[in-house]
Design an enzyme around this catalytic site. Structure first.
Site, PDB file in Angstrom:
ATOM      1  N   TYR A 141       0.813  -1.213   0.000  1.00 55.17           N
ATOM      2  CA  TYR A 141       0.000   0.000   0.000  1.00 55.17           C
ATOM      3  C   TYR A 141       0.850   1.268   0.000  1.00 55.17           C
ATOM      4  CZ  TYR A 141      -4.577  -2.178   0.829  1.00 55.17           C
ATOM      5  OH  TYR A 141      -5.765  -2.878   0.714  1.00 55.17           O
ATOM      6  N   LYS A 191       4.138 -15.133   1.616  1.00 56.86           N
ATOM      7  CA  LYS A 191       4.322 -15.767   0.297  1.00 56.86           C
ATOM      8  C   LYS A 191       5.828 -15.966   0.116  1.00 56.86           C
ATOM      9  CE  LYS A 191       2.863 -17.264  -3.738  1.00 56.86           C
ATOM     10  NZ  LYS A 191       2.035 -18.481  -3.906  1.00 56.86           N
ATOM     11  N   ASP A 223      -1.816 -18.234  -0.319  1.00 47.61           N
ATOM     12  CA  ASP A 223      -2.791 -18.923  -1.189  1.00 47.61           C
ATOM     13  C   ASP A 223      -3.362 -20.146  -0.477  1.00 47.61           C
ATOM     14  OD1 ASP A 223      -0.242 -20.016  -1.365  1.00 47.61           O
ATOM     15  OD2 ASP A 223      -0.314 -20.392  -3.525  1.00 47.61           O
ATOM     16  N   ASP A 247      -5.816  -7.587   3.843  1.00 46.81           N
ATOM     17  CA  ASP A 247      -7.001  -6.980   3.236  1.00 46.81           C
ATOM     18  C   ASP A 247      -7.827  -8.056   2.545  1.00 46.81           C
ATOM     19  OD1 ASP A 247      -8.714  -4.906   2.264  1.00 46.81           O
ATOM     20  OD2 ASP A 247      -7.723  -5.082   0.318  1.00 46.81           O
ATOM     21  N   ASP A 251     -11.686  -9.990   3.902  1.00 48.31           N
ATOM     22  CA  ASP A 251     -12.946  -9.990   3.139  1.00 48.31           C
ATOM     23  C   ASP A 251     -13.424 -11.430   2.977  1.00 48.31           C
ATOM     24  OD1 ASP A 251     -12.958  -7.226   2.786  1.00 48.31           O
ATOM     25  OD2 ASP A 251     -13.482  -7.358   0.654  1.00 48.31           O
TER      26      ASP A 251
HETATM   27  C1  IPM Z   1     -10.222  -2.097   4.180  1.00 45.69           C
HETATM   28  C2  IPM Z   1     -10.548  -1.424   2.879  1.00 45.69           C
HETATM   29  C3  IPM Z   1      -9.483  -0.379   2.583  1.00 45.69           C
HETATM   30  C4  IPM Z   1      -8.138  -1.101   2.503  1.00 45.69           C
HETATM   31  C5  IPM Z   1      -9.735   0.464   1.320  1.00 45.69           C
HETATM   32  C6  IPM Z   1     -11.061   1.185   1.368  1.00 45.69           C
HETATM   33  C7  IPM Z   1      -8.617   1.425   1.042  1.00 45.69           C
HETATM   34  O1  IPM Z   1     -10.651  -2.357   1.863  1.00 45.69           O
HETATM   35  O2  IPM Z   1     -10.119  -1.396   5.206  1.00 45.69           O
HETATM   36  O3  IPM Z   1     -10.089  -3.325   4.192  1.00 45.69           O
HETATM   37  O4  IPM Z   1      -7.806  -1.660   1.458  1.00 45.69           O
HETATM   38  O5  IPM Z   1      -7.420  -1.098   3.507  1.00 45.69           O
HETATM   39 MG    MG Z   2     -10.612  -4.340   2.531  1.00 47.05          MG
END
Ligand code: IPM
Ligand code: MG
Length: 363
Positions: A141, A191, A223, A247, A251
């Site tokens: 990032y 990784k 992975d 990240d 999710d």
């Molecule tokens: C998260 C989000 C953020 C990230 C985005 C909105 C920049 O996806 O907090 O997981 O990637 O950190």
């Molecule tokens: Mg995210």
């Protein structure tokens, strides 16, 4: 007690879920006799529209003077043009970096009454209770170079995945310390079969591991981890990983809990002990298509407030009261659209906020 909280609702469903979290926070304040002073600030798309920057210095300073930050979500199609000079997400990256919030804690707990709201088999997700510790101010990032340019071969783009020893060691220590308070097992996700930054990560994990002989350290490739999280999620307890990997896998892990709308997070500047400054936000995005319709699930943001009470204010009973109220509302069958199941009562954002606030009990 009295606390100052910076409130940055952001874009899309951000203001809607933050309003409900504030409602619950204020109820906790009234029931337990605390004063929470709220300081509103702009971040993300709304800041770009009004201030021409995703986050200005004034807001950063205001946040730093507070005891904690509550953030909604940011971004949306209006600001998505890849050619734009500034994007809403820049504001989020900036506040995380400015406040040195390198340790992002993302707990994933499966609530039994939501077992039917997920796409996975109930027996697979049963008993899942894990925490992903995501490094938040380094890696892909933030690494330099990070740019687009054009040369004789056409357009080029680069991002850099860089990690220093200092950055790796401090996040791994958060992992080991947290593992100590739980089941004493730490999964370090990398990784290392391909990436140099991951090889360094793994080496340092082994070195630091010597300081924690009571913790069982395991290394897992990202992975394989992505697969294992779906195949056998209950074998995990504490996971620690870099910014980008964290990240993605959080999710994914949110699907274990039924919805992104269920997962809170805390971003801290170190190992959580004592009253620590922190930023609290749901892991989900601004869901622009759901915005303004009283649809969004506010539970992730409400549980983020519970994490704030726990980590930044050391108000453990108050944090527990929020968790209990969330569980009570769910057990009584109330559901927002994202966790709706047959035979349950569908409610909107505001109603879910009310239901939870009404169930706050001062024990
Ligand atoms: C998260 C989000 C953020 C990230 C985005 C909105 C920049 O996806 O907090 O997981 O990637 O950190
Ligand atoms: Mg995210």
């Amino acid at each position: 007690m009295e606390f100052d909280i910076a409130v940055l609702p952001g874009d899309g469903i951000g203001p809607e879920v933050v309003a409900e979290a504030v409602k619950v926070l204020e109820t906790v304040g009234e029931s337990f006799g605390h004063k929470f002073r709220l300081h509103q600030g702009l971040i993300g798309g709304i800041a770009i529209d009004t201030l021409e920057t995703a986050l200005n210095e004034e807001t950063v300073n205001m946040c730093k003077q507070c005891d904690a930050i509550l953030l909604g979500a940011l971004g949306g199609p209006k600001w998505d043009d890849p050619k734009a000079k500034v994007h809403p997400e820049d504001g989020l990256l900036a506040i995380r970096k400015e406040c040195k919030l390198f340790a992002n804690l993302r707990p994933v707990k499966v609530m039994p009454m939501l077992a039917n709201s997920t796409n996975l088999k109930p027996e697979v997700i049963e008993g899942v209770d894990l925490v992903v510790i995501r490094e938040l101010t380094g890696g892909l990032y933030y690494g330099q170079p990070k740019k687009q340019w054009r040369n004789s071969e056409g357009r080029q783009g680069v991002d850099t995945m860089a990690y220093s020893e200092v950055e790796i060691e401090r996040i791994l220590r958060v992992g080991f310390e947290l593992a100590r308070t739980r089941s004493k097992k730490l999964t370090s996700v990398d990784k290392a079969n391909v990436l140099q930054s991951s090889r360094l990560w793994r080496q340092i994990a082994m070195e630091i591991g010597a300081d924690y002989p009571d913790i069982k350290l395991e290394h897992m490739l990202v992975d394989a981890c992505a697969m294992r999280l779906i195949q056998h999620p209950s074998e995990f307890d504490v996971l620690v990983t870099g910014n980008m990997f964290g990240d993605i896998i959080t999710d994914e892990a949110s699907m274990l809990a039924g919805s992104m709308g269920m997962l809170p997070s805390a971003s801290l500047a170190g190992i959580p002990k004592g009253k620590a400054f922190g930023l609290y936000e749901p892991i989900h995005g601004s869901a622009p298509r759901r915005a303004g319709q009283n649809l969004a699930n506010p539970i992730a943001t409400i549980l983020s407030v519970a994490m704030m009470l726990w980590y930044s204010f050391e108000l453990m009973a108050e944090a527990q009261a929020i968790e209990d109220a969330v569980i009570a509302a769910l057990e009584e069958g109330y559901r927002t659209y994202d966790i709706m199941a047959e035979g349950k009562t569908r409610v909107g954002t505001k109603e879910m906020g009310d239901l939870i606030a009404e169930r706050i009990e001062c024990q």
